[in-house]
Design a protein around this motif. Structure first.
Motif, PDB file in Angstrom:
ATOM      1  N   THR A  72       0.971  -1.121   0.043  1.00 39.25           N
ATOM      2  CA  THR A  72       0.000   0.082   0.188  1.00 39.25           C
ATOM      3  C   THR A  72       0.788   1.215   0.093  1.00 39.25           C
ATOM      4  O   THR A  72       1.921   1.256   0.536  1.00 39.25           O
ATOM      5  CB  THR A  72      -0.838   0.081   1.354  1.00 39.25           C
ATOM      6  OG1 THR A  72      -2.057  -1.322   1.116  1.00 39.25           O
ATOM      7  CG2 THR A  72      -1.650   1.213   1.334  1.00 39.25           C
ATOM      8  N   LYS A  73       0.579   2.343  -0.792  1.00 44.20           N
ATOM      9  CA  LYS A  73       1.286   3.482  -0.703  1.00 44.20           C
ATOM     10  C   LYS A  73       0.292   4.602  -0.506  1.00 44.20           C
ATOM     11  O   LYS A  73      -0.910   4.626  -0.959  1.00 44.20           O
ATOM     12  CB  LYS A  73       1.759   3.711  -2.279  1.00 44.20           C
ATOM     13  CG  LYS A  73       2.961   2.466  -2.680  1.00 44.20           C
ATOM     14  CD  LYS A  73       4.116   2.454  -2.148  1.00 44.20           C
ATOM     15  CE  LYS A  73       4.841   1.532  -2.552  1.00 44.20           C
ATOM     16  NZ  LYS A  73       6.437   1.261  -1.921  1.00 44.20           N
ATOM     17  N   ALA A  74       0.769   5.582  -0.175  1.00 41.98           N
ATOM     18  CA  ALA A  74       0.015   6.847  -0.105  1.00 41.98           C
ATOM     19  C   ALA A  74       0.605   7.891  -1.372  1.00 41.98           C
ATOM     20  O   ALA A  74       1.944   8.167  -1.308  1.00 41.98           O
ATOM     21  CB  ALA A  74       0.172   7.534   1.249  1.00 41.98           C
ATOM     22  N   CYS A  75      -0.329   8.711  -1.917  1.00 40.90           N
ATOM     23  CA  CYS A  75      -0.048   9.746  -2.966  1.00 40.90           C
ATOM     24  C   CYS A  75       0.375  10.885  -2.361  1.00 40.90           C
ATOM     25  O   CYS A  75      -0.483  11.439  -1.814  1.00 40.90           O
ATOM     26  CB  CYS A  75      -0.895   9.509  -4.217  1.00 40.90           C
ATOM     27  SG  CYS A  75      -0.606  10.297  -5.241  1.00 40.90           S
ATOM     28  N   LEU A  76       1.821  11.305  -2.610  1.00 43.14           N
ATOM     29  CA  LEU A  76       1.992  12.546  -2.127  1.00 43.14           C
ATOM     30  C   LEU A  76       1.655  13.831  -3.114  1.00 43.14           C
ATOM     31  O   LEU A  76       1.518  14.825  -2.460  1.00 43.14           O
ATOM     32  CB  LEU A  76       3.695  12.458  -2.163  1.00 43.14           C
ATOM     33  CG  LEU A  76       4.216  11.601  -0.932  1.00 43.14           C
ATOM     34  CD1 LEU A  76       5.792  11.532  -1.012  1.00 43.14           C
ATOM     35  CD2 LEU A  76       3.690  11.724   0.287  1.00 43.14           C
ATOM     36  N   ASN A  77       1.327  13.602  -4.179  1.00 47.29           N
ATOM     37  CA  ASN A  77       1.065  14.615  -5.100  1.00 47.29           C
ATOM     38  C   ASN A  77       0.137  13.905  -6.116  1.00 47.29           C
ATOM     39  O   ASN A  77       0.110  12.866  -6.282  1.00 47.29           O
ATOM     40  CB  ASN A  77       2.118  15.083  -6.296  1.00 47.29           C
ATOM     41  CG  ASN A  77       3.237  15.796  -5.045  1.00 47.29           C
ATOM     42  OD1 ASN A  77       3.070  16.630  -4.127  1.00 47.29           O
ATOM     43  ND2 ASN A  77       4.351  15.220  -5.317  1.00 47.29           N
ATOM     44  N   ASP A  78      -0.756  14.765  -7.133  1.00 44.29           N
ATOM     45  CA  ASP A  78      -1.525  14.188  -7.895  1.00 44.29           C
ATOM     46  C   ASP A  78      -0.818  13.387  -8.997  1.00 44.29           C
ATOM     47  O   ASP A  78       0.427  13.981  -9.159  1.00 44.29           O
ATOM     48  CB  ASP A  78      -2.222  15.334  -8.641  1.00 44.29           C
ATOM     49  CG  ASP A  78      -3.350  15.958  -7.613  1.00 44.29           C
ATOM     50  OD1 ASP A  78      -3.678  15.464  -6.593  1.00 44.29           O
ATOM     51  OD2 ASP A  78      -4.247  17.077  -8.239  1.00 44.29           O
ATOM     52  N   ASP A  79      -1.245  12.299  -9.601  1.00 41.61           N
ATOM     53  CA  ASP A  79      -0.248  11.411 -10.360  1.00 41.61           C
ATOM     54  C   ASP A  79      -1.280  10.847 -11.372  1.00 41.61           C
ATOM     55  O   ASP A  79      -2.317  10.825 -11.137  1.00 41.61           O
ATOM     56  CB  ASP A  79       0.553  10.539  -9.545  1.00 41.61           C
ATOM     57  CG  ASP A  79       1.887  10.295 -10.433  1.00 41.61           C
ATOM     58  OD1 ASP A  79       1.864  10.561 -11.596  1.00 41.61           O
ATOM     59  OD2 ASP A  79       2.614   9.515  -9.732  1.00 41.61           O
ATOM     60  N   ILE A  80      -0.577  10.323 -12.381  1.00 37.08           N
ATOM     61  CA  ILE A  80      -1.246   9.494 -13.410  1.00 37.08           C
ATOM     62  C   ILE A  80      -0.485   7.927 -13.379  1.00 37.08           C
ATOM     63  O   ILE A  80       0.619   8.337 -13.666  1.00 37.08           O
ATOM     64  CB  ILE A  80      -1.591  10.144 -14.817  1.00 37.08           C
ATOM     65  CG1 ILE A  80      -2.371  11.400 -14.400  1.00 37.08           C
ATOM     66  CG2 ILE A  80      -2.166   9.203 -15.649  1.00 37.08           C
ATOM     67  CD1 ILE A  80      -2.295  12.281 -15.700  1.00 37.08           C
ATOM     68  N   LEU A  81      -1.239   7.014 -13.258  1.00 44.30           N
ATOM     69  CA  LEU A  81      -0.627   5.829 -13.369  1.00 44.30           C
ATOM     70  C   LEU A  81      -0.206   5.368 -14.898  1.00 44.30           C
ATOM     71  O   LEU A  81      -0.861   6.315 -15.655  1.00 44.30           O
ATOM     72  CB  LEU A  81      -1.361   4.634 -12.606  1.00 44.30           C
ATOM     73  CG  LEU A  81      -1.838   4.895 -11.365  1.00 44.30           C
ATOM     74  CD1 LEU A  81      -2.732   3.505 -10.876  1.00 44.30           C
ATOM     75  CD2 LEU A  81      -0.297   4.568 -10.599  1.00 44.30           C
ATOM     76  N   PRO A  82       0.551   4.332 -15.112  1.00 40.30           N
ATOM     77  CA  PRO A  82       0.742   4.095 -16.549  1.00 40.30           C
ATOM     78  C   PRO A  82      -0.405   3.718 -17.479  1.00 40.30           C
ATOM     79  O   PRO A  82      -0.566   3.988 -18.770  1.00 40.30           O
ATOM     80  CB  PRO A  82       1.620   3.056 -16.431  1.00 40.30           C
ATOM     81  CG  PRO A  82       2.372   3.067 -15.208  1.00 40.30           C
ATOM     82  CD  PRO A  82       1.382   3.716 -14.494  1.00 40.30           C
ATOM     83  N   ASP A  83      -1.574   3.311 -16.881  1.00 42.50           N
ATOM     84  CA  ASP A  83      -2.828   2.888 -17.611  1.00 42.50           C
ATOM     85  C   ASP A  83      -3.620   4.245 -17.535  1.00 42.50           C
ATOM     86  O   ASP A  83      -4.839   4.197 -17.877  1.00 42.50           O
ATOM     87  CB  ASP A  83      -3.305   1.817 -16.954  1.00 42.50           C
ATOM     88  CG  ASP A  83      -4.036   2.091 -15.366  1.00 42.50           C
ATOM     89  OD1 ASP A  83      -3.824   2.882 -15.054  1.00 42.50           O
ATOM     90  OD2 ASP A  83      -4.855   1.120 -15.091  1.00 42.50           O
ATOM     91  N   CYS A  84      -3.178   5.273 -17.560  1.00 46.12           N
ATOM     92  CA  CYS A  84      -3.862   6.659 -17.135  1.00 46.12           C
ATOM     93  C   CYS A  84      -5.040   6.523 -16.393  1.00 46.12           C
ATOM     94  O   CYS A  84      -5.746   7.509 -16.327  1.00 46.12           O
ATOM     95  CB  CYS A  84      -4.652   6.694 -18.821  1.00 46.12           C
ATOM     96  SG  CYS A  84      -3.519   6.751 -19.917  1.00 46.12           S
ATOM     97  N   THR A  85      -4.807   5.903 -15.146  1.00 46.50           N
ATOM     98  CA  THR A  85      -5.477   6.254 -14.135  1.00 46.50           C
ATOM     99  C   THR A  85      -5.198   7.374 -13.028  1.00 46.50           C
ATOM    100  O   THR A  85      -4.034   7.477 -12.857  1.00 46.50           O
ATOM    101  CB  THR A  85      -5.642   4.772 -13.111  1.00 46.50           C
ATOM    102  OG1 THR A  85      -6.261   3.886 -13.872  1.00 46.50           O
ATOM    103  CG2 THR A  85      -6.526   5.032 -11.923  1.00 46.50           C
TER     104      THR A  85
END
Length: 146
Positions: A72-85
């Motif tokens: 499990t990870k917490a997102c530190l900044n807005d991001d986009i995954l490789p599948d565009c999620t």
């Protein structure tokens, strides 16, 4: 059932002794080499580097039984995954390496089978997979928990 078939349940020592005895004579499926070893033998770095089938067998074991099956990870900044999620800052993200190692979409129809050969190229050399397809080390050496 083991008791019925063999008369008694083997001890852990007996099971590991059987495993060591099987490993004491190895046959490489890609060449005619027959390797004789003795318990306690040591190998040079170059000899270990040339053991492609061993590397493939370890990789296949880690694919099916990852040491960290869920992360499990917490997102530190807005991001986009490789599948565009899209993932917003503060969201929690979990991935299941155990489940990914058994996904037909990733590993093909035989995803539930132990096949070290999937890690070998035509010449019998161990090939590397994308670290996000095979996330055992969480995407690479700089992201590994170890």
């Amino acid at each position: 059932m083991w008791k019925l078939l063999h008369g008694r349940i083997p001890t852990r020592f007996e099971l590991s002794k059987r495993g060591v005895m099987k490993l004491s004579t190895l046959n490489c499926p890609f060449c005619d080499k027959h390797i004789e070893t003795t318990i306690g033998d040591t190998y040079t770095f170059d000899e270990l580097r040339d053991m492609h089938y061993l590397h493939a067998a370890i990789s296949e074991s880690l694919r099916l039984y990852p040491p960290v099956p869920i992360d499990t990870k917490a997102c530190l900044n807005d991001d986009i995954l490789p599948d565009c999620t899209f993932i917003r800052k503060g969201w929690i993200f979990t991935y299941h390496a155990y489940a990914m190692g058994r996904m037909e979409a990733i590993w093909g129809e035989n995803c539930d089978k132990f096949l070290p050969e999937r890690w070998l190229d035509e010449d019998g050399n161990c090939k590397q997979e994308n670290p996000f397809k095979f996330p055992i080390f969480h995407g690479g050496p700089r992201m590994c928990l170890g």
